[in-house]
Design a protein around this motif. Structure first.
Motif, PDB file in Angstrom:
ATOM      1  N   GLN A  88       0.821  -1.214   0.000  1.00  0.00           N
ATOM      2  CA  GLN A  88       0.000   0.000   0.000  1.00  0.00           C
ATOM      3  C   GLN A  88       0.858   1.268   0.000  1.00  0.00           C
ATOM      4  OE1 GLN A  88      -3.184  -0.027   2.937  1.00  0.00           O
ATOM      5  NE2 GLN A  88      -3.471  -2.227   2.706  1.00  0.00           N
ATOM      6  N   GLY A  89       2.151   1.116  -0.267  1.00  0.00           N
ATOM      7  CA  GLY A  89       3.005   2.276  -0.409  1.00  0.00           C
ATOM      8  C   GLY A  89       3.772   2.694   0.835  1.00  0.00           C
ATOM      9  N   VAL A  90       3.502   2.048   1.975  1.00  0.00           N
ATOM     10  CA  VAL A  90       4.195   2.426   3.203  1.00  0.00           C
ATOM     11  C   VAL A  90       5.687   2.131   3.082  1.00  0.00           C
ATOM     12  CG1 VAL A  90       4.416   1.988   5.676  1.00  0.00           C
ATOM     13  CG2 VAL A  90       2.145   2.127   4.634  1.00  0.00           C
ATOM     14  N   GLY A  91       6.033   0.913   2.634  1.00  0.00           N
ATOM     15  CA  GLY A  91       7.432   0.546   2.480  1.00  0.00           C
ATOM     16  C   GLY A  91       8.153   1.452   1.503  1.00  0.00           C
ATOM     17  N   SER A  92       7.484   1.845   0.425  1.00  0.00           N
ATOM     18  CA  SER A  92       8.117   2.722  -0.564  1.00  0.00           C
ATOM     19  C   SER A  92       8.404   4.093   0.024  1.00  0.00           C
ATOM     20  CB  SER A  92       7.220   2.849  -1.801  1.00  0.00           C
ATOM     21  OG  SER A  92       7.179   1.619  -2.512  1.00  0.00           O
ATOM     22  N   MET A  93       7.490   4.608   0.845  1.00  0.00           N
ATOM     23  CA  MET A  93       7.738   5.888   1.506  1.00  0.00           C
ATOM     24  C   MET A  93       8.984   5.801   2.385  1.00  0.00           C
ATOM     25  SD  MET A  93       3.884   7.017   2.690  1.00  0.00           S
ATOM     26  CE  MET A  93       4.497   8.455   3.584  1.00  0.00           C
ATOM     27  N   LEU A  94       9.089   4.740   3.158  1.00  0.00           N
ATOM     28  CA  LEU A  94      10.240   4.557   4.039  1.00  0.00           C
ATOM     29  C   LEU A  94      11.525   4.369   3.234  1.00  0.00           C
ATOM     30  CD1 LEU A  94       8.508   2.230   6.605  1.00  0.00           C
ATOM     31  CD2 LEU A  94       9.474   4.474   7.149  1.00  0.00           C
ATOM     32  N   MET A  95      11.438   3.635   2.124  1.00  0.00           N
ATOM     33  CA  MET A  95      12.618   3.394   1.305  1.00  0.00           C
ATOM     34  C   MET A  95      13.132   4.690   0.701  1.00  0.00           C
ATOM     35  SD  MET A  95      14.547   0.848   0.421  1.00  0.00           S
ATOM     36  CE  MET A  95      16.143   1.382  -0.144  1.00  0.00           C
ATOM     37  N   GLU A  96      12.246   5.519   0.224  1.00  0.00           N
ATOM     38  CA  GLU A  96      12.662   6.779  -0.370  1.00  0.00           C
ATOM     39  C   GLU A  96      13.307   7.685   0.673  1.00  0.00           C
ATOM     40  OE1 GLU A  96      12.792   7.555  -3.646  1.00  0.00           O
ATOM     41  OE2 GLU A  96      12.320   5.415  -3.745  1.00  0.00           O
ATOM     42  N   ARG A  97      12.834   7.630   1.908  1.00  0.00           N
ATOM     43  CA  ARG A  97      13.467   8.408   2.966  1.00  0.00           C
ATOM     44  C   ARG A  97      14.850   7.835   3.284  1.00  0.00           C
ATOM     45  NH1 ARG A  97      12.159  11.277   7.776  1.00  0.00           N
ATOM     46  NH2 ARG A  97      10.398  12.139   6.617  1.00  0.00           N
ATOM     47  N   ALA A  98      14.941   6.517   3.369  1.00  0.00           N
ATOM     48  CA  ALA A  98      16.209   5.881   3.744  1.00  0.00           C
ATOM     49  C   ALA A  98      17.308   6.163   2.742  1.00  0.00           C
ATOM     50  CB  ALA A  98      16.013   4.376   3.897  1.00  0.00           C
ATOM     51  N   ARG A  99      16.959   6.256   1.467  1.00  0.00           N
ATOM     52  CA  ARG A  99      17.993   6.421   0.448  1.00  0.00           C
ATOM     53  C   ARG A  99      18.652   7.789   0.501  1.00  0.00           C
ATOM     54  NH1 ARG A  99      15.612   4.902  -4.877  1.00  0.00           N
ATOM     55  NH2 ARG A  99      17.696   5.400  -5.650  1.00  0.00           N
ATOM     56  N   THR A 100      18.123   8.701   1.286  1.00  0.00           N
ATOM     57  CA  THR A 100      18.698  10.044   1.403  1.00  0.00           C
ATOM     58  C   THR A 100      19.699  10.145   2.553  1.00  0.00           C
ATOM     59  OG1 THR A 100      16.969  10.898   2.893  1.00  0.00           O
ATOM     60  CG2 THR A 100      16.544  11.001   0.527  1.00  0.00           C
ATOM     61  N   THR A 101      19.984   9.024   3.247  1.00  0.00           N
ATOM     62  CA  THR A 101      20.773   9.096   4.478  1.00  0.00           C
ATOM     63  C   THR A 101      22.277   9.191   4.252  1.00  0.00           C
ATOM     64  OG1 THR A 101      20.743   6.683   4.635  1.00  0.00           O
ATOM     65  CG2 THR A 101      19.046   7.883   5.851  1.00  0.00           C
ATOM     66  N   GLY A 102      22.747   8.974   3.035  1.00  0.00           N
ATOM     67  CA  GLY A 102      24.188   9.068   2.813  1.00  0.00           C
ATOM     68  C   GLY A 102      24.546   8.718   1.388  1.00  0.00           C
ATOM     69  N   PRO A 103      25.830   8.879   1.041  1.00  0.00           N
ATOM     70  CA  PRO A 103      26.268   8.594  -0.330  1.00  0.00           C
ATOM     71  C   PRO A 103      26.068   7.147  -0.753  1.00  0.00           C
ATOM     72  CG  PRO A 103      27.907   9.872   0.851  1.00  0.00           C
ATOM     73  CD  PRO A 103      26.910   9.419   1.864  1.00  0.00           C
TER      74      PRO A 103
END
Length: 217
Positions: A88-103
């Motif tokens: 339902q898109g919850v995991g995708s929201m979290l994944m998109e946030r996680a990918r911004t945490t570092g190089p």
């Protein structure tokens, strides 16, 4: 409406509910830190934990070790959504946030050739999820080190990798090796043990090869 909230802003009771109703049903015991260890991340700055809340109730969670620091590598230890909210898109929201945490973001993923669906989510669907988000894998013999003293390591794991742009066919090995050396030592691993030695040997050169995540069949 689902919102993503930094863990430090969330009450302890919500963290405990998140662990019991979101995280624990998604991972077998040998892969999961204890509730108290999870709760301990609440007091670290930055905690690296993001909760997905729907009207205050946790419906998803991610935990990134090394988030917000100056190190060039971080590790996505956990990403899960409540069973009733999967796809339902919850995991995708979290994944998109996680990918911004570092190089460079590393991700512990069960190899579906080595792990069956044991009631914690289909490993093939999990791999497909990460593939949709552009994740590839380092070509190394990875295992998850013990989550606590006296617990076993988890064999048959993939070490996913995500970079800001499309993931290239190789990446610098040194920062990965440095991060994993600290990760293994912090987990109580003996670096002279065969699996640890083989893992670090695969990162001994200047570059480490990257491969696609597996497909069924």
């Amino acid at each position: 409406m689902v919102e993503l909230v930094e863990g430090a802003a969330v009450a302890e009771a919500v963290w405990r509910t998140c662990y019991r109703e979101v995280l624990a049903p998604a991972f077998p015991a040998e892969e999961l830190v204890s509730e108290e260890a999870f709760l301990g991340a609440r007091h670290r700055q930055p905690s690296g934990v993001v909760l997905a809340l729907d009207e205050g109730e946790p419906v998803g969670v991610s935990m990134v070790d090394g988030a917000g620091g100056a190190a060039p590598v971080a590790l996505l230890s956990y990403l899960a959504s409540r069973a009733s909210r999967r796809a339902q898109g919850v995991g995708s929201m979290l994944m998109e946030r996680a990918r911004t945490t570092g190089p460079m973001l590393l991700i512990e993923i069960e190899d579906p050739h080595r792990h069956d669906d044991r009631g914690f989510g289909d490993p093939w669907r999990r791999v497909a999820f990460y593939r949709r988000h552009g994740v590839r894998a380092l070509d190394v013999p990875f295992f998850q080190p013990p989550v606590a003293a006296g617990r076993p390591r988890v064999e048959g794991m993939l070490l996913g990798v995500l970079t800001p742009g499309p993931v290239p066919d190789s990446v610098d090995a040194a920062p990965v090796r440095d991060f994993l050396t600290g990760y293994l030592l912090g987990s109580g691993e003996d670096l002279d043990d065969d699996p640890a030695r083989e893992l670090l040997a695969a990162l001994a050169g200047p570059r480490v090869q990257v491969v696609d995540l597996p497909h069924p069949g």
